[in-house]
Design an enzyme around this catalytic site. Structure first.
Site, mmCIF file in Angstrom:
data_model
loop_
_atom_site.group_PDB
_atom_site.id
_atom_site.type_symbol
_atom_site.label_atom_id
_atom_site.label_comp_id
_atom_site.label_asym_id
_atom_site.label_seq_id
_atom_site.Cartn_x
_atom_site.Cartn_y
_atom_site.Cartn_z
ATOM 1 N N ASP A 107 -27.315 -1.410 24.068
ATOM 2 C CA ASP A 107 -26.864 -0.324 24.947
ATOM 3 C C ASP A 107 -27.876 0.825 25.041
ATOM 4 O O ASP A 107 -28.166 1.323 26.133
ATOM 5 C CB ASP A 107 -25.524 0.249 24.457
ATOM 6 N N LYS A 116 -16.667 -3.058 19.519
ATOM 7 C CA LYS A 116 -18.057 -2.850 19.090
ATOM 8 C C LYS A 116 -18.168 -2.308 17.664
ATOM 9 O O LYS A 116 -19.008 -2.742 16.886
ATOM 10 C CB LYS A 116 -18.763 -1.895 20.055
HETATM 11 P P1 NAP Z 1 -15.025 5.120 22.666
HETATM 12 O O1 NAP Z 1 -15.819 4.802 21.449
HETATM 13 O O2 NAP Z 1 -13.597 4.693 22.753
HETATM 14 O O3 NAP Z 1 -15.111 6.727 22.897
HETATM 15 C C1 NAP Z 1 -14.340 7.317 23.883
HETATM 16 C C2 NAP Z 1 -14.776 8.773 24.062
HETATM 17 O O4 NAP Z 1 -14.063 9.304 25.194
HETATM 18 C C3 NAP Z 1 -14.459 9.662 22.881
HETATM 19 O O5 NAP Z 1 -15.494 10.604 22.738
HETATM 20 C C4 NAP Z 1 -13.150 10.344 23.317
HETATM 21 O O6 NAP Z 1 -12.949 11.611 22.735
HETATM 22 C C5 NAP Z 1 -13.391 10.516 24.791
HETATM 23 N N1 NAP Z 1 -12.160 10.639 25.564
HETATM 24 C C6 NAP Z 1 -11.298 9.637 25.901
HETATM 25 N N2 NAP Z 1 -10.291 10.126 26.651
HETATM 26 C C7 NAP Z 1 -10.524 11.464 26.800
HETATM 27 C C8 NAP Z 1 -9.841 12.519 27.490
HETATM 28 N N3 NAP Z 1 -8.712 12.302 28.159
HETATM 29 N N4 NAP Z 1 -10.364 13.751 27.443
HETATM 30 C C9 NAP Z 1 -11.518 14.004 26.760
HETATM 31 N N5 NAP Z 1 -12.211 13.039 26.091
HETATM 32 C C10 NAP Z 1 -11.719 11.786 26.108
HETATM 33 O O7 NAP Z 1 -15.729 4.512 23.973
HETATM 34 P P2 NAP Z 1 -17.251 4.073 24.167
HETATM 35 O O8 NAP Z 1 -17.426 2.670 23.733
HETATM 36 O O9 NAP Z 1 -18.136 5.115 23.605
HETATM 37 O O10 NAP Z 1 -17.347 4.063 25.771
HETATM 38 C C11 NAP Z 1 -17.265 5.273 26.510
HETATM 39 C C12 NAP Z 1 -17.421 4.949 27.990
HETATM 40 O O11 NAP Z 1 -18.730 4.449 28.238
HETATM 41 C C13 NAP Z 1 -16.439 3.864 28.461
HETATM 42 O O12 NAP Z 1 -15.943 4.226 29.734
HETATM 43 C C14 NAP Z 1 -17.325 2.615 28.546
HETATM 44 O O13 NAP Z 1 -16.863 1.703 29.523
HETATM 45 C C15 NAP Z 1 -18.661 3.218 28.948
HETATM 46 N N6 NAP Z 1 -19.834 2.382 28.565
HETATM 47 C C16 NAP Z 1 -20.644 1.943 29.558
HETATM 48 C C17 NAP Z 1 -21.768 1.193 29.235
HETATM 49 C C18 NAP Z 1 -22.686 0.715 30.340
HETATM 50 O O14 NAP Z 1 -23.448 -0.254 30.123
HETATM 51 N N7 NAP Z 1 -22.681 1.349 31.498
HETATM 52 C C19 NAP Z 1 -22.058 0.885 27.903
HETATM 53 C C20 NAP Z 1 -21.218 1.383 26.909
HETATM 54 C C21 NAP Z 1 -20.090 2.142 27.256
HETATM 55 P P3 NAP Z 1 -12.168 11.782 21.320
HETATM 56 O O15 NAP Z 1 -13.185 11.507 20.265
HETATM 57 O O16 NAP Z 1 -11.687 13.182 21.346
HETATM 58 O O17 NAP Z 1 -11.045 10.766 21.321
#
Ligand code: NAP
Length: 292
Positions: free
Chosen positions: A110, A74
């Protein structure tokens, strides 16, 4: 036309991701095509990060009408596509690309997907505190949704506090912001005074996705009307919402957001709205459960 027939004239929409096999988008979009009797198909392509630019470049030559983007593409797509909607530019992330006769337009559905779900859930945020856990693209969409719902204060809590600070600054620099935005580390999840004020706590991290464990959060300090919302969705209650339910709080996962962003993308790709309820039914059929 039989909905299962593969017709050589069928127009194609797609999702690019890595991994992508788990995606529920093909089931949702194809259910809408079948219901509308449209000669269109939605397919998933596993696209590695190093091939994203080439894959985006192939959209028009292959006649693909539109593409959804999921992890990890994205934010990279927002740098690669020149024509971005205001929302995609503000979020720094693209979740759908529309092929307008060869000109690619990047958009993001989103935040609108989450906002619609929170409204449907009756989440009244006006002047209230929302806590968004995470600082990636999902968190940015969540902050925007909370602001649009009139939140008076949004606290972004992230493992890497510097990323929370950067996200808070990005929003503070935009004129749409009326509520106060603050950045914290994950210690905020144990700040009982802060938690007691929250009307909404959103998990926008991937915590719990593979390990089944979530960070320590003092659920019992939250008010009885605090809504817990996990962007992650699954068949069983997630690691974030399970303890919330045990503490007697209302808690839902991100399936509703997924349906809503998909319905908005369908309309962008096909210039026609999907029949009401069809994509939702397809998703819950795939998940093997009813809405939590
Ligand atoms: P992203 O940009 O990769 O961000 C990941 C986030 O998770 C970061 O804030 C990261 O923290 C944190 N994180 C990952 N592992 C961690 C751990 N072990 N402990 C603490 N923090 C951790 O991902 P994203 O695109 O924002 O997506 C996030 C989630 O939302 C995903 O599971 C995705 O599938 C879901 N999502 C769902 C929808 C829906 O339509 N339902 C839409 C969008 C996203 P750091 O910054 O410290 O690395």
């Amino acid at each position: 036309m039989k909905s299962s027939a593969i017709n050589p004239d069928a127009a194609v929409a797609a999702i690019f991701g890595d991994p992508v096999g788990h995606s529920k988008s093909p089931a949702m979009h194809n259910a809408a095509y079948a219901a509308l009797g449209m000669n269109r198909r939605y397919v998933a392509f596993r696209v590695r990060s190093e091939n994203l630019a080439a894959a985006l470049g192939a959209i028009h030559p292959l006649g693909i009408i539109g593409v959804n983007l999921t992890v990890p593409h994205k934010e990279a797509a927002a740098r690669l596509i020149k024509d971005l909607s205001g929302e995609a530019r503000m979020l720094g992330a693209v979740n759908c690309v529309v092929n307008r006769r060869g000109a690619l337009r990047g958009d993001n559905t989103d935040a609108r997907g989450l906002e619609r779900d929170l409204r449907d859930l009756g989440c009244e945020l006006r002047g209230r505190l929302a806590i968004v856990i995470g600082a990636g693209g999902g968190a940015a969409s969540s902050v925007l949704a909370c602001l649009r719902l009139g939140a008076g204060r949004v606290v972004i809590a992230n493992r890497t506090a510097a990323r929370a600070v950067a996200l808070a600054r990005r929003f503070s620099a935009k004129s749409i912001v009326r509520g106060a935005i603050e950045a914290r580390g994950l210690d905020a999840l144990r700040d009982s005074e802060l938690l007691a004020d929250a009307r909404l706590i959103v998990n926008a991290t991937s915590m719990g996705l593979t390990t089944g464990r979530f960070a320590r959060l003092d659920y019992s300090s939250t008010a009885g009307d605090c809504l817990f919302y996990d962007l992650i969705y699954s068949r069983e209650p997630t690691a974030f919402i399970k303890p919330a339910i045990a503490a007697g709080r209302r808690a839902v996962d991100g399936a509703g957001m997924l349906v809503n962003q998909g319905e908005l993308a369908f309309k962008l790709f096909n210039r026609v709205a999907p029949p009401a309820g069809v994509m939702r039914a397809a998703l819950f059929n795939e998940l093997g459960r009813a809405r939590a």
